[in-house]
Design a protein around this motif. Structure first.
Motif, PDB file in Angstrom:
ATOM      1  N   ARG A  48      -1.942   4.122   5.424  1.00  0.00           N
ATOM      2  CA  ARG A  48      -3.069   4.771   6.073  1.00  0.00           C
ATOM      3  C   ARG A  48      -4.398   4.162   5.622  1.00  0.00           C
ATOM      4  N   MET A  49      -4.537   3.908   4.328  1.00  0.00           N
ATOM      5  CA  MET A  49      -5.816   3.390   3.845  1.00  0.00           C
ATOM      6  C   MET A  49      -6.039   1.949   4.289  1.00  0.00           C
ATOM      7  N   ALA A  50      -4.971   1.164   4.398  1.00  0.00           N
ATOM      8  CA  ALA A  50      -5.130  -0.211   4.893  1.00  0.00           C
ATOM      9  C   ALA A  50      -5.656  -0.177   6.321  1.00  0.00           C
ATOM     10  N   ALA A  51      -5.095   0.714   7.149  1.00  0.00           N
ATOM     11  CA  ALA A  51      -5.548   0.818   8.536  1.00  0.00           C
ATOM     12  C   ALA A  51      -6.982   1.329   8.612  1.00  0.00           C
ATOM     13  N   LEU A  52      -7.289   2.316   7.781  1.00  0.00           N
ATOM     14  CA  LEU A  52      -8.639   2.893   7.799  1.00  0.00           C
ATOM     15  C   LEU A  52      -9.678   1.867   7.344  1.00  0.00           C
ATOM     16  N   ALA A  53      -9.354   1.136   6.277  1.00  0.00           N
ATOM     17  CA  ALA A  53     -10.303   0.160   5.742  1.00  0.00           C
ATOM     18  C   ALA A  53     -10.553  -0.960   6.748  1.00  0.00           C
ATOM     19  N   LYS A  54      -9.487  -1.460   7.357  1.00  0.00           N
ATOM     20  CA  LYS A  54      -9.656  -2.550   8.338  1.00  0.00           C
ATOM     21  C   LYS A  54     -10.476  -2.057   9.534  1.00  0.00           C
ATOM     22  N   ALA A  55     -10.129  -0.879  10.061  1.00  0.00           N
ATOM     23  CA  ALA A  55     -10.849  -0.386  11.233  1.00  0.00           C
ATOM     24  C   ALA A  55     -12.318  -0.174  10.901  1.00  0.00           C
ATOM     25  N   HIS A  56     -12.570   0.468   9.791  1.00  0.00           N
ATOM     26  CA  HIS A  56     -13.945   0.831   9.451  1.00  0.00           C
ATOM     27  C   HIS A  56     -14.784  -0.407   9.116  1.00  0.00           C
TER      28      HIS A  56
ATOM     29  N   HIS B 117      -6.087   0.722  15.157  1.00  0.00           N
ATOM     30  CA  HIS B 117      -5.879   1.175  13.778  1.00  0.00           C
ATOM     31  C   HIS B 117      -6.408   2.584  13.557  1.00  0.00           C
ATOM     32  N   ARG B 118      -7.428   2.972  14.317  1.00  0.00           N
ATOM     33  CA  ARG B 118      -7.860   4.373  14.217  1.00  0.00           C
ATOM     34  C   ARG B 118      -6.763   5.302  14.745  1.00  0.00           C
ATOM     35  N   ALA B 119      -6.099   4.882  15.801  1.00  0.00           N
ATOM     36  CA  ALA B 119      -4.998   5.704  16.322  1.00  0.00           C
ATOM     37  C   ALA B 119      -3.882   5.793  15.275  1.00  0.00           C
ATOM     38  N   ARG B 120      -3.643   4.699  14.570  1.00  0.00           N
ATOM     39  CA  ARG B 120      -2.620   4.725  13.520  1.00  0.00           C
ATOM     40  C   ARG B 120      -3.049   5.640  12.374  1.00  0.00           C
ATOM     41  N   VAL B 121      -4.335   5.581  12.013  1.00  0.00           N
ATOM     42  CA  VAL B 121      -4.844   6.487  10.977  1.00  0.00           C
ATOM     43  C   VAL B 121      -4.582   7.933  11.389  1.00  0.00           C
ATOM     44  N   ALA B 122      -4.866   8.226  12.654  1.00  0.00           N
ATOM     45  CA  ALA B 122      -4.670   9.600  13.136  1.00  0.00           C
ATOM     46  C   ALA B 122      -3.200   9.993  13.028  1.00  0.00           C
ATOM     47  N   ASP B 123      -2.318   9.087  13.442  1.00  0.00           N
ATOM     48  CA  ASP B 123      -0.882   9.390  13.371  1.00  0.00           C
ATOM     49  C   ASP B 123      -0.443   9.611  11.920  1.00  0.00           C
ATOM     50  N   LEU B 124      -0.964   8.776  11.030  1.00  0.00           N
ATOM     51  CA  LEU B 124      -0.519   8.825   9.635  1.00  0.00           C
ATOM     52  C   LEU B 124      -1.154   9.978   8.865  1.00  0.00           C
ATOM     53  N   SER B 125      -2.169  10.601   9.431  1.00  0.00           N
ATOM     54  CA  SER B 125      -2.865  11.684   8.729  1.00  0.00           C
ATOM     55  C   SER B 125      -2.204  13.029   8.918  1.00  0.00           C
ATOM     56  N   GLY B 126      -1.299  13.121   9.880  1.00  0.00           N
ATOM     57  CA  GLY B 126      -0.662  14.415  10.104  1.00  0.00           C
ATOM     58  C   GLY B 126      -1.612  15.482  10.591  1.00  0.00           C
ATOM     59  N   TRP B 127      -2.661  15.072  11.308  1.00  0.00           N
ATOM     60  CA  TRP B 127      -3.676  16.046  11.736  1.00  0.00           C
ATOM     61  C   TRP B 127      -3.121  17.088  12.702  1.00  0.00           C
ATOM     62  N   ALA B 128      -2.101  16.678  13.482  1.00  0.00           N
ATOM     63  CA  ALA B 128      -1.630  17.602  14.515  1.00  0.00           C
ATOM     64  C   ALA B 128      -0.817  18.749  13.924  1.00  0.00           C
ATOM     65  N   GLN B 129      -0.323  18.564  12.689  1.00  0.00           N
ATOM     66  CA  GLN B 129       0.426  19.664  12.077  1.00  0.00           C
ATOM     67  C   GLN B 129      -0.526  20.785  11.665  1.00  0.00           C
ATOM     68  N   ALA B 130       0.024  22.003  11.662  1.00  0.00           N
ATOM     69  CA  ALA B 130      -0.797  23.152  11.260  1.00  0.00           C
ATOM     70  C   ALA B 130      -1.303  22.944   9.836  1.00  0.00           C
ATOM     71  N   GLY B 131      -2.558  23.283   9.600  1.00  0.00           N
ATOM     72  CA  GLY B 131      -3.127  23.002   8.281  1.00  0.00           C
ATOM     73  C   GLY B 131      -3.593  24.252   7.567  1.00  0.00           C
TER      74      GLY B 131
END
Lengths: 394, 359
Positions: free
Chosen positions: B290-298, B345-359
């Motif tokens: 996740r951090m590799a994708a976030l760092a590259k995208a950002h 890569h932002r879409a991958r960050v979103a997938d890897l963050s588990g945002w859609a699960q109840a929090g």
């Protein structure tokens, strides 16, 4: 590279946890006496008021950024009371410790630390915002008293404060920066008029304060006559280091993700919408960058090294973060943004509560040095560009 | 807590910076930019001699045995200087062999990759901007047939690591004999790309994870982008301090000062982000992808923004070929597109963050 705090600090964390478990329960928060008693015990244990000498009611601990961080984390996790909020503890006390006479320290610091008195900040005036050194409220020494006339503005909580620390022009013939003194004023006296300002949120947390022949003893001056500008720099320094906390924005971001889960777009949860996901990931890029940037700054400070120009950028960075969060929150809450959040008994406040974040993000861009002033500071002190010939950016 | 570089890491950055200041002053950089193949053998050898090409290769095989964080902080310096050549694909190929090669492959290739005696590259993308391992369709057989796109310096490469269907990796040795190369007019002439076609090309399977290789490339791109963005800012500040208009240096004008302040505040905090992404690659497996994708995208996005803003800040001079800022503008475009663009890569960050699960 080691992101753990190390064995010594993890042991300290256990100690803090044990202290809190023994001395605090959430129910205590409703009882002011228990809150006060907890603060006293936490201070005696060395967790609060760490840089204030014991004789003034502090715990006089050696400077240790990591211990302070551990205390902050553990206290916040269970919402145990930390130091009293407000300008007194945050700004006046450090200023008195740095520049005050010993009688001033003895008289003012202990009751401030105990929360018995609070202080208003008397800096800005209607004609002196970013150009703070242009203050015109004047003080004249007559006998053994200063007679003060003029007006301050944006004075937070003035109606609740016993005292004010103020920048007052006492040397009208001296050059701009050398004509100001740092005076302490008792607000509970005739001639002081506090008028609340209604803010764009509909609430009133700051005020105009008018002075009409207000008196203060000749020795209620911090530093010497005409040194008020330098004395106030000591205070502003403390204010600026207080802004830039990544944890606050991590929490705000987590709430934003929750809003995206609970709101809809095109008939589906907004969190499933590719555009919403893209924007969340964009914000998280800025958020994590700032987070690790603060870790880096903290580490370098600990090692006695200068983190470089980034230290001038923290306020603008978090301001921009707040703006990005506000923009996406508006999109997500949709029609709830048509409502003003009103807090009254019996009224349920829904997603319109995000309008407070929307307004607050604008407040952050203005308070404590506007974003344009921050850009001057970054350009001049961070990047080494020439100073604006007319400006007093710093 | 010690979220800071070690003395050794800082010293490594300094020594690479010194080499590049000497070997790659701006006229030389533009000469290589304009050269036939975009590969300066003298510079390559010097980088190899300094150990830059074998940082993550273990000492037993002639490398330095360091980690991703070390490679990333060096890559920042290479990015700062706009270093041309096959570095990125080379380091990735060496990593793939270190992670998944057998002993014989390691012994044959790693020492020569470490000193730059031979050049490695990776062939990953397929048509449709298909950079991610789960998008690869090239059948992974002992004889490869098909094509890969946007491969770094395939014409110079002595070995090529190729991504195949199912997310596997195979090794093609001496590709000059078995792979057809179609050169392309590379926008970023410091990183030359070409399409390659395989026709019964002999290949041997590599172990290791293509996802891990992808993460490594993302971290290195983020580091390169941070260095490049920093260079754009430095060039613009230098220019603002020397160029005079209306009787004063232009850096005194608030319009320009604020523009550069905005860019600096946009870029500078990202240093910690790529450091952490590299550190996570080395030591925090749960956070690495996740951090590799976030760092590259950002950071690739920050680099492109910085390059565009500083090009405008310079005025007309930066619109010329002879003024080298365009080298970084084009590197920014490369860093953004190579291995998949920002939105991917932002879409991958979103997938890897588990945002859609109840929090």
């Amino acid at each position: 590279m080691d992101l753990s705090y190390g064995v010594e600090y993890e042991a300290f964390r256990e100690e803090v946890r044990a202290f809190i478990a023994e001395n605090w329960s959430r129910r205590d928060a409703r009882d002011p006496q228990r809150v006060t008693a907890f603060r006293l015990r936490a201070t005696a244990a060395g967790y609060l008021y760490r840089n204030i000498p014991r004789r003034f009611g502090g715990s006089e601990q050696p400077a240790d950024v990591l211990r302070a961080q551990v205390i902050h984390e553990e206290f916040s996790a269970v919402r145990a009371p930390m130091e009293i909020a407000g300008n007194g503890v945050r700004m006046l006390v450090p200023t008195l410790l740095e520049c005050g006479a010993s009688w001033q320290q003895e008289k003012f610091i202990p009751p401030t630390v105990r929360g018995e008195v609070d202080w208003a900040q008397g800096y800005s005036e209607p004609g002196s915002g970013s150009d703070l050194a242009s203050v015109r409220t004047r003080g004249e020494l007559v006998g053994d008293e200063w007679i003060v006339n003029g007006q301050k503005i944006w004075t937070s909580r003035a109606q609740l404060c016993r005292y004010m620390f103020a920048l007052v022009r006492t040397e009208p013939d001296a050059p701009k920066h050398q004509g100001i003194s740092y005076l302490l004023l008792d607000l509970h006296q005739p001639g002081v008029t506090v008028r609340p300002l209604k803010q764009i949120t509909g609430q009133s947390t700051f005020n105009e304060v008018f002075f009409d022949d207000v008196r203060t003893p000749a020795d209620w001056i911090v530093g010497r006559r005409g040194e008020g500008w330098q004395v106030s720099r000591a205070t502003l320094k403390h204010e600026r280091t207080g802004i830039g906390n990544a944890e606050t924005y991590l929490e705000q971001f987590a709430k934003l993700v929750n809003v995206a889960r609970s709101t809809a777009r095109n008939g589906r949860p907004a969190i499933e919408d590719p555009i919403v996901r893209d924007r969340l990931a964009e914000i998280e890029g800025y958020l994590q960058a700032h987070r690790y940037s603060t870790f880096r700054q903290l580490s370098m400070n600990l090692a006695g090294r200068n983190p470089g120009p980034v230290t001038t950028m923290n306020k603008l960075v978090v301001t921009n973060l707040g703006h990005l969060i506000a923009a996406l929150a508006q999109e997500l809450i949709g029609d709830a943004s048509l409502l003003l959040p009103v807090y009254e008994p019996g009224r349920k406040v829904g997603n319109e509560r995000w309008m407070n974040q929307f307004f607050g993000s604008l407040g952050i861009a203005i308070a404590g040095g506007t974003s344009n002033i921050q850009r001057n500071i970054i350009g001049e002190r961070g990047l080494g560009l020439p100073r604006d010939r007319t400006g007093d950016a710093s | 807590m010690n979220f800071d570089l070690s003395e050794e890491q800082s010293a490594l950055q300094d020594s690479v910076g010194r080499l590049l200041r000497n070997e790659l002053e701006q006229t030389r950089l533009l000469e290589i930019f304009d050269s036939e193949d975009g590969h300066d053998v003298r510079l390559w050898r010097a980088l190899g001699k300094l150990g830059v090409l074998g940082l993550m290769i273990d000492e037993k095989h002639g490398g330095t045995g360091l980690k991703m964080l070390d490679a990333a902080v060096v890559t920042e310096i290479l990015g700062y200087h706009g270093t041309p050549g096959p570095y990125l694909g080379h380091v990735a190929a060496a990593l793939a062999i270190s992670l998944g090669g057998n002993d014989a492959q390691k012994e044959r290739w790693l020492p020569r990759l470490a000193d730059g005696d031979c050049v490695g590259t990776v062939a990953l993308a397929e048509s449709g901007d298909a950079w991610q391992p789960d998008e690869w369709a090239l059948p992974g057989q002992a004889a490869l047939n098909g094509a890969k796109r946007n491969v770094l310096y395939p014409g110079q490469a002595d070995l090529m690591v190729v991504g195949v269907a199912g997310g596997g990796l195979v090794l093609v040795e001496n590709p000059a004999q078995s792979v057809e190369v179609t050169p392309l007019p590379s926008l970023d002439a410091t990183r030359r790309i070409a399409h390659v076609t395989f026709r019964d090309t002999p290949a041997v399977p590599l172990g290791g994870s293509a996802g891990r290789l992808r993460d490594a490339l993302l971290v290195l791109l983020a580091a390169d982008a941070f260095g490049g963005a920093r260079r754009c800012i430095d060039m613009a500040v230098d220019y603002a301090l020397t160029r005079e208009q209306f009787g004063q240096v232009i850096g005194a004008f608030q319009g320009l000062k604020h523009q550069l302040a905005n860019v600096a505040a946009d870029v500078e905090p990202a240093r910690g982000l790529y450091w952490y992404a590299a550190h996570a690659y080395d030591a925090v497996p749960d956070d690495a992808e996740r951090m590799a994708a976030l760092a590259k995208a950002h950071i690739a996005e920050r680099f492109l923004h910085a390059a565009r803003e500083t090009t405008q800040a310079h005025g007309g001079i930066a619109y010329t070929w002879e003024f080298p800022l365009h080298v970084w503008l084009k590197r920014a475009v490369f860093d953004r597109a190579y291995m998949g663009s920002t939105s991917v890569h932002r879409a991958r960050v979103a997938d890897l963050s588990g945002w859609a699960q109840a929090g």
